[in-house]
Design a protein around this motif. Structure first.
Motif, short mmCIF file in Angstrom:
data_model
loop_
_atom_site.label_atom_id
_atom_site.label_comp_id
_atom_site.label_asym_id
_atom_site.label_seq_id
_atom_site.Cartn_x
_atom_site.Cartn_y
_atom_site.Cartn_z
N ILE A 100 0.84 -1.21 0.00
CA ILE A 100 0.00 0.00 0.00
C ILE A 100 0.87 1.25 0.00
O ILE A 100 0.58 2.22 -0.71
CB ILE A 100 -0.97 -0.02 1.20
CG1 ILE A 100 -2.03 -1.11 0.99
CG2 ILE A 100 -1.62 1.35 1.41
CD1 ILE A 100 -2.87 -1.41 2.21
N GLN A 101 1.95 1.25 0.77
CA GLN A 101 2.85 2.41 0.78
C GLN A 101 3.47 2.65 -0.59
O GLN A 101 3.58 3.80 -1.03
CB GLN A 101 3.94 2.22 1.83
CG GLN A 101 3.44 2.36 3.25
CD GLN A 101 4.51 2.06 4.28
OE1 GLN A 101 5.68 1.90 3.95
NE2 GLN A 101 4.12 2.00 5.54
N LYS A 102 3.84 1.58 -1.29
CA LYS A 102 4.40 1.74 -2.64
C LYS A 102 3.35 2.31 -3.58
O LYS A 102 3.64 3.20 -4.39
CB LYS A 102 4.90 0.39 -3.17
CG LYS A 102 6.17 -0.09 -2.54
CD LYS A 102 6.59 -1.44 -3.12
CE LYS A 102 7.85 -1.94 -2.46
NZ LYS A 102 8.23 -3.27 -2.99
N LYS A 103 2.14 1.82 -3.48
CA LYS A 103 1.06 2.32 -4.35
C LYS A 103 0.75 3.78 -4.01
O LYS A 103 0.51 4.59 -4.91
CB LYS A 103 -0.20 1.45 -4.21
CG LYS A 103 -0.05 0.07 -4.79
CD LYS A 103 0.23 0.13 -6.27
CE LYS A 103 0.42 -1.23 -6.87
NZ LYS A 103 0.87 -1.20 -8.24
N ASP A 104 0.75 4.13 -2.74
CA ASP A 104 0.52 5.52 -2.35
C ASP A 104 1.58 6.44 -2.94
O ASP A 104 1.28 7.53 -3.42
CB ASP A 104 0.51 5.66 -0.82
CG ASP A 104 -0.77 5.14 -0.18
OD1 ASP A 104 -1.74 4.88 -0.92
OD2 ASP A 104 -0.79 5.00 1.06
#
Length: 144
Positions: A100-104
C-alpha cells in the motif's frame, strides 16, 4: 493444515473438483494449466482469487492466510479472534502495508505529474491566446 495458498488451492481442488484440476478449473472458469501452476507454486492473480471466493463461496481469509474455515457457511462471526490467529496475520498485514505504501507513493507521483501537465496546458493556452477548443474547424481543405 494447509500451510500455503498453493496447498489451500490444492485442498479446494480436492473438495470442489473431486481431486481433478480440470473439474475445478471449469467450475471457476479458468484453464486447468493455471490451476496446476497455482498448486505448484505460481501465485494466482487477484481476479482468480476473487473467482474462487465468489464462485465457490470460499472464505477469503482462509484462502489468503489459512485462518478460519474453508467455507463461508462454516464461519461463526461471534467467535473470538485467537491470539495465535493475530500472530499469524501480522506478517501478512505488514506485507500489505508495504504494498500500500508503494502504491501511495506512485499515486503521489502521478498526481504531481498531472498537476505539472495541467499547468503546461494552461501555459500553452495563454500563449496561444485562446483555448484549443475555440479553434474553428472546417470540413473544407485549402488546396494551393
Amino acid at each position: 493444515m494447509d500451510e500455503t495458498i498453493h496447498d489451500r488451492i490444492g485442498a479446494l481442488v480436492q473438495e470442489y473438483g473431486d481431486g481433478k484440476n480440470t473439474v475445478f478449473a471449469n467450475k471457476i472458469g479458468i484453464s486447468e494449466g493455471n490451476i496446476r501452476g497455482y498448486i505448484k507454486g505460481i501465485m494466482p492473480k487477484a481476479d482468480v482469487l476473487e473467482k474462487i471466493v465468489r464462485t465457490l463461496d470460499v472464505n477469503a481469509m482462509w484462502l489468503l492466510t489459512g485462518i478460519g474455515h474453508m467455507r463461508v457457511s462454516n464461519l461463526d462471526i461471534n467467535a473470538p479472534v485467537l491470539v495465535s490467529d493475530n500472530d499469524r496475520l501480522a506478517p501478512i498485514l505488514q506485507q500489505f502495508d508495504v504494498f500500500i505504501q508503494k502504491k501511495d507513493a506512485q499515486i503521489v507521483q502521478q498526481a504531481e505529474e498531472i498537476g505539472r501537465l495541467k499547468e503546461r496546458v494552461s501555459q500553452l493556452e495563454r500563449g496561444k491566446g485562446k483555448n484549443a477548443s475555440d479553434v474553428p474547424t472546417s470540413g473544407v481543405a485549402n488546396v494551393g
